[in-house]
Every structure is written in structure tokens, then in C-alpha cells.
Write a protein that holds these residues in place. Sequence first.
Motif, PDB file in Angstrom:
ATOM      1  N   ARG A   1      26.278 -19.426 -27.542  1.00  0.00           N
ATOM      2  CA  ARG A   1      24.766 -19.226 -27.109  1.00  0.00           C
ATOM      3  C   ARG A   1      23.902 -19.115 -28.318  1.00  0.00           C
ATOM      4  N   LEU A   2      22.524 -19.924 -28.237  1.00  0.00           N
ATOM      5  CA  LEU A   2      21.715 -19.956 -29.079  1.00  0.00           C
ATOM      6  C   LEU A   2      20.568 -19.521 -28.645  1.00  0.00           C
ATOM      7  N   ARG A   3      19.476 -19.064 -29.544  1.00  0.00           N
ATOM      8  CA  ARG A   3      18.266 -18.584 -29.168  1.00  0.00           C
ATOM      9  C   ARG A   3      17.436 -19.850 -29.649  1.00  0.00           C
ATOM     10  N   VAL A   4      16.681 -20.201 -28.987  1.00  0.00           N
ATOM     11  CA  VAL A   4      15.608 -21.331 -29.330  1.00  0.00           C
ATOM     12  C   VAL A   4      14.441 -20.691 -29.930  1.00  0.00           C
ATOM     13  N   ALA A   5      13.986 -21.231 -31.043  1.00  0.00           N
ATOM     14  CA  ALA A   5      12.826 -20.972 -31.871  1.00  0.00           C
ATOM     15  C   ALA A   5      11.637 -21.891 -31.529  1.00  0.00           C
ATOM     16  N   SER A   6      12.094 -22.911 -31.245  1.00  0.00           N
ATOM     17  CA  SER A   6      10.953 -24.181 -31.072  1.00  0.00           C
ATOM     18  C   SER A   6      11.548 -25.217 -30.370  1.00  0.00           C
ATOM     19  N   VAL A   7      10.680 -25.985 -29.682  1.00  0.00           N
ATOM     20  CA  VAL A   7      11.081 -27.388 -29.267  1.00  0.00           C
ATOM     21  C   VAL A   7       9.787 -28.156 -29.617  1.00  0.00           C
ATOM     22  N   GLN A   8      10.032 -29.155 -30.596  1.00  0.00           N
ATOM     23  CA  GLN A   8       8.897 -29.912 -31.255  1.00  0.00           C
ATOM     24  C   GLN A   8       8.941 -31.496 -30.864  1.00  0.00           C
ATOM     25  N   PRO A   9       7.991 -32.084 -30.357  1.00  0.00           N
ATOM     26  CA  PRO A   9       7.973 -33.720 -30.119  1.00  0.00           C
ATOM     27  C   PRO A   9       7.703 -34.095 -31.584  1.00  0.00           C
ATOM     28  N   LEU A  10       8.766 -34.960 -31.974  1.00  0.00           N
ATOM     29  CA  LEU A  10       8.336 -36.014 -32.884  1.00  0.00           C
ATOM     30  C   LEU A  10       8.629 -37.312 -32.795  1.00  0.00           C
ATOM     31  N   GLY A  11       7.356 -37.913 -32.583  1.00  0.00           N
ATOM     32  CA  GLY A  11       7.342 -39.273 -31.961  1.00  0.00           C
ATOM     33  C   GLY A  11       8.219 -39.178 -30.683  1.00  0.00           C
ATOM     34  N   ASP A  12       8.811 -40.327 -30.374  1.00  0.00           N
ATOM     35  CA  ASP A  12       9.659 -40.281 -28.983  1.00  0.00           C
ATOM     36  C   ASP A  12      10.576 -39.375 -28.875  1.00  0.00           C
ATOM     37  N   ASP A  13      11.063 -38.609 -29.923  1.00  0.00           N
ATOM     38  CA  ASP A  13      12.209 -37.817 -29.912  1.00  0.00           C
ATOM     39  C   ASP A  13      11.742 -36.312 -30.028  1.00  0.00           C
ATOM     40  N   LEU A  14      12.826 -35.323 -29.841  1.00  0.00           N
ATOM     41  CA  LEU A  14      12.518 -33.966 -29.738  1.00  0.00           C
ATOM     42  C   LEU A  14      13.414 -33.085 -30.810  1.00  0.00           C
ATOM     43  N   LEU A  15      12.872 -32.265 -31.334  1.00  0.00           N
ATOM     44  CA  LEU A  15      13.673 -31.362 -32.195  1.00  0.00           C
ATOM     45  C   LEU A  15      13.843 -30.023 -31.523  1.00  0.00           C
ATOM     46  N   ILE A  16      15.030 -29.666 -31.437  1.00  0.00           N
ATOM     47  CA  ILE A  16      15.295 -28.127 -30.999  1.00  0.00           C
ATOM     48  C   ILE A  16      15.675 -27.402 -32.117  1.00  0.00           C
ATOM     49  N   VAL A  17      14.989 -26.351 -32.624  1.00  0.00           N
ATOM     50  CA  VAL A  17      15.451 -25.444 -33.657  1.00  0.00           C
ATOM     51  C   VAL A  17      15.753 -24.007 -32.858  1.00  0.00           C
ATOM     52  N   ALA A  18      16.963 -23.720 -33.206  1.00  0.00           N
ATOM     53  CA  ALA A  18      17.484 -22.509 -32.729  1.00  0.00           C
ATOM     54  C   ALA A  18      18.405 -21.880 -33.779  1.00  0.00           C
ATOM     55  N   SER A  19      18.739 -20.767 -33.324  1.00  0.00           N
ATOM     56  CA  SER A  19      19.930 -19.961 -34.114  1.00  0.00           C
ATOM     57  C   SER A  19      20.829 -19.340 -33.356  1.00  0.00           C
ATOM     58  N   PRO A  20      22.040 -19.210 -33.912  1.00  0.00           N
ATOM     59  CA  PRO A  20      23.346 -18.820 -33.053  1.00  0.00           C
ATOM     60  C   PRO A  20      23.046 -17.312 -32.677  1.00  0.00           C
ATOM     61  N   LEU A  21      23.516 -16.962 -31.445  1.00  0.00           N
ATOM     62  CA  LEU A  21      23.381 -15.463 -31.190  1.00  0.00           C
ATOM     63  C   LEU A  21      24.811 -14.904 -31.366  1.00  0.00           C
ATOM     64  N   PRO A  22      24.921 -13.631 -31.674  1.00  0.00           N
ATOM     65  CA  PRO A  22      26.277 -12.989 -31.684  1.00  0.00           C
ATOM     66  C   PRO A  22      27.202 -13.142 -30.596  1.00  0.00           C
ATOM     67  N   PRO A  23      28.444 -13.187 -30.499  1.00  0.00           N
ATOM     68  CA  PRO A  23      29.351 -13.497 -29.497  1.00  0.00           C
ATOM     69  C   PRO A  23      29.264 -12.477 -28.296  1.00  0.00           C
ATOM     70  N   THR A  24      28.711 -11.323 -28.469  1.00  0.00           N
ATOM     71  CA  THR A  24      28.448 -10.260 -27.407  1.00  0.00           C
ATOM     72  C   THR A  24      27.228 -10.384 -26.818  1.00  0.00           C
ATOM     73  N   SER A  25      26.214 -11.233 -27.471  1.00  0.00           N
ATOM     74  CA  SER A  25      25.249 -11.310 -26.785  1.00  0.00           C
ATOM     75  C   SER A  25      25.062 -11.670 -25.397  1.00  0.00           C
ATOM     76  N   PRO A  26      24.208 -10.780 -24.308  1.00  0.00           N
ATOM     77  CA  PRO A  26      24.545 -11.419 -22.888  1.00  0.00           C
ATOM     78  C   PRO A  26      23.584 -12.606 -22.681  1.00  0.00           C
ATOM     79  N   ILE A  27      24.093 -13.403 -21.571  1.00  0.00           N
ATOM     80  CA  ILE A  27      23.380 -14.660 -21.289  1.00  0.00           C
ATOM     81  C   ILE A  27      22.245 -14.110 -20.336  1.00  0.00           C
ATOM     82  N   GLU A  28      21.180 -15.022 -20.744  1.00  0.00           N
ATOM     83  CA  GLU A  28      19.893 -14.648 -19.679  1.00  0.00           C
ATOM     84  C   GLU A  28      20.233 -15.056 -18.465  1.00  0.00           C
ATOM     85  N   GLY A  29      19.823 -14.028 -17.676  1.00  0.00           N
ATOM     86  CA  GLY A  29      19.996 -14.055 -16.071  1.00  0.00           C
ATOM     87  C   GLY A  29      21.227 -13.507 -15.631  1.00  0.00           C
TER      88      GLY A  29
END
Length: 360
Positions: free
Chosen positions: A330-358
Motif C-alpha cells: 500500500r502507498l499513501r498518495v501525496a499528490s497527483v500532478q498534471p505534466l503536459g498530457d501526463d500525470l505524476l503520482i507522488v506517493a510513499s509506502p505505508l508500513p505492511p500493517t497499515s489498514p486499507i482505507e474502507g
Amino acid sequence: MPGTTDRETAAMRRAFELAGNGPRGLNPQVGAVLLAADGSLLAEGWHRGAGTPHAEVDALSRLPAGAARGATAVVSLEPCNHTGRTGPCAVALIEAGVARVLYSVSDPGDASAGGARRLREAGVEVVGGVLEADGRRLIEGWLTVQRLGRPHVTVKWAQSLDGRAAAADGTSQWITGAVARADVHRRRSAADAIVVGTGTLLTDDPALTARRPDGTLFDAQPMPVVLGQRAVPDDARVLGHPRPLLHRDGENLGGESPNGPSLMAELRGLGVQRVFVEGGPTIASAFLRAGLVDEVLAYIAPTLLGYGAAGDDRPALRSLGVETIADQRRLRVASVQPLGDDLLIVASPLPPTSPIEGDA
């Protein structure tokens, strides 16, 4: 910002700029601004490297004796409270008669922390945490070294919308557009080392330099690091890099080994604080499996490549040791940035025991 004036906040932003003048290495980049009681600028300084005056002392040295009495010191890192090659900055500020100190990030060091407390005990007004998120980004590599004993690691890849890193014939230049590629080069220039595997080296022949859109080199260049047992060709473009190449087999990225230091330990010893892992899928996956990744940059292009022949699908990542959905990374998304026609997703890994949203 609570506890600060507009001029003080602006001075902190200036301290961040000044910090960038200092070298990256074993010590943090730190900047300092001294303001008079009316908010006007008295002096500026920054840390120029190991053994040189710290930023606060550098700024004080630009004033005549007594000129800092009653002043406000604005510093990007909490003034230190220990004697190493230089004396404690907290004491220097107290002796100079500074009345107020603002800092962004608390010093995490066991020996060097405590400067804020010492200043308060001497009657100096202290405000911490000013623009802290910006201050932490400035020295995130050094902070990771202090916390984990290894450099800060960013893993980057570019992929098609359907998760492919290359076409069936292995070609991958270019999946993303010019704006995304310019962003990659800017981030390369902020790193101390750039890492690829021999597979990427032999397929793409990258220069591993940080370049502006016009092709000129940024002043700051990351150390090129190639991992793998295959030889680097004599005509490889990376051998023309302005910094010497470090070629290692990549068998020990971050663990203990009787055969010598791990790659992370070796890079830390060389003063590397920020590592930029750029490819390919085998190397990126190895860092993720080893739990050595602090940040993920996924550049996603609005294009489809589909599968190649059986067993040759050219994925953006290879095995991460995930055999069942419960083992997903699992990753925690810090930002989603448009770069021209592309997208950049910036995220950081969560610890293995982190609960999944929902999850219930």
C-alpha cells in the motif's frame, strides 16, 4: 502564520534559499537571516560545509560587535547545542544578544538537539515549526539519514496507462512527453546519486546527467551508480558523466554483509543523502522488496502498449513478493500532478500493517 510576522515568514523563505547555497553531503543545508527590531534586514548566512561556521554564526560574523543585540534570528534548522568542529550556535546567539529566534525544523540529533531549550533558559523568545513542511523538504535526505541511518530513496518509473514500461521490442523512449521529462531532470539535479541497473544501461545507454530542456547541464549533478554484474561497455554514454561512475553488483542494497558494506552504507559514507532510483523494473522492484523506498514517483502517460509475446510483457515493476491480495504494498498518495498530457503520482509506502482505507 501564528506567532510570526509577514516579514519573519518571508525571512524564513529566504533562509531556505540561502541554505541551498551550501553543499549537500554529511551535514544539512542550513540558512539564517538576522532581522533588526523594526524587521529590516541585518545580515544573512549559510553553512558552507563541514568544519565551517554554521549558518547563524556565518550571519553574525557579517555584523560589527553588538549589532545583533535585540535582533531576531530566522533559521531553517533549530540552532545546535553541542560542540563539534564548531561551537554551539545557541550559545553564539545568546552571547550576541539576540532577543528572538525562529526556526523551521527541530534538530533530530541526540548530541546536537536542545538548542531551543537552551535559548529559552537564557531568556530568548523562541518559535519553532515555522513553515515546517517546506523546511523538512529542504533537508529530507539528511533527516532520513539521521532517522534510519541510510540515504533517502526515491524510486521513479514511467509507464503507459496499462502499466507497461516499454513496447514488446524493448523500446521505451519516449513514453512520456517533454514536460514530464523536464520534471525528471529537475529532480535528478536535486539528488546526490542516480541508480540504474545494467539492463537499462545496455538497452537505453543513458547519460544519467541532469539536463535543462535546452540540453545544457544543471550545475548540480548526481553521482551515477550502475547495479549489476554485466560489464559497462567502453563506449557507454555514462562514462562521459562529469562525475565518476560507481559500478556495484547490487547483491546487498541495505542489509548486513560479511563481504563489505551495503550499497546504502557505502553511499552514506560518500556523503550521499538523496538517492534517485531510475530503473529499470528489476532494480526498482529490488529496492521496494527490500523496504528501502521513501518516495515513489510514477509518471503515467495516456497511451496503451498492451502485452508482447508470452513472458515478455515489459511491466513497470517486477515481482514484489506479493502472492495474495493481503500482501499488497500500500502507498499513501501525496499528490497527483498534471505534466503536459501526463500525470505524476507522488506517493510513499505505508508500513505492511497499515489498514486499507474502507476496511471494516
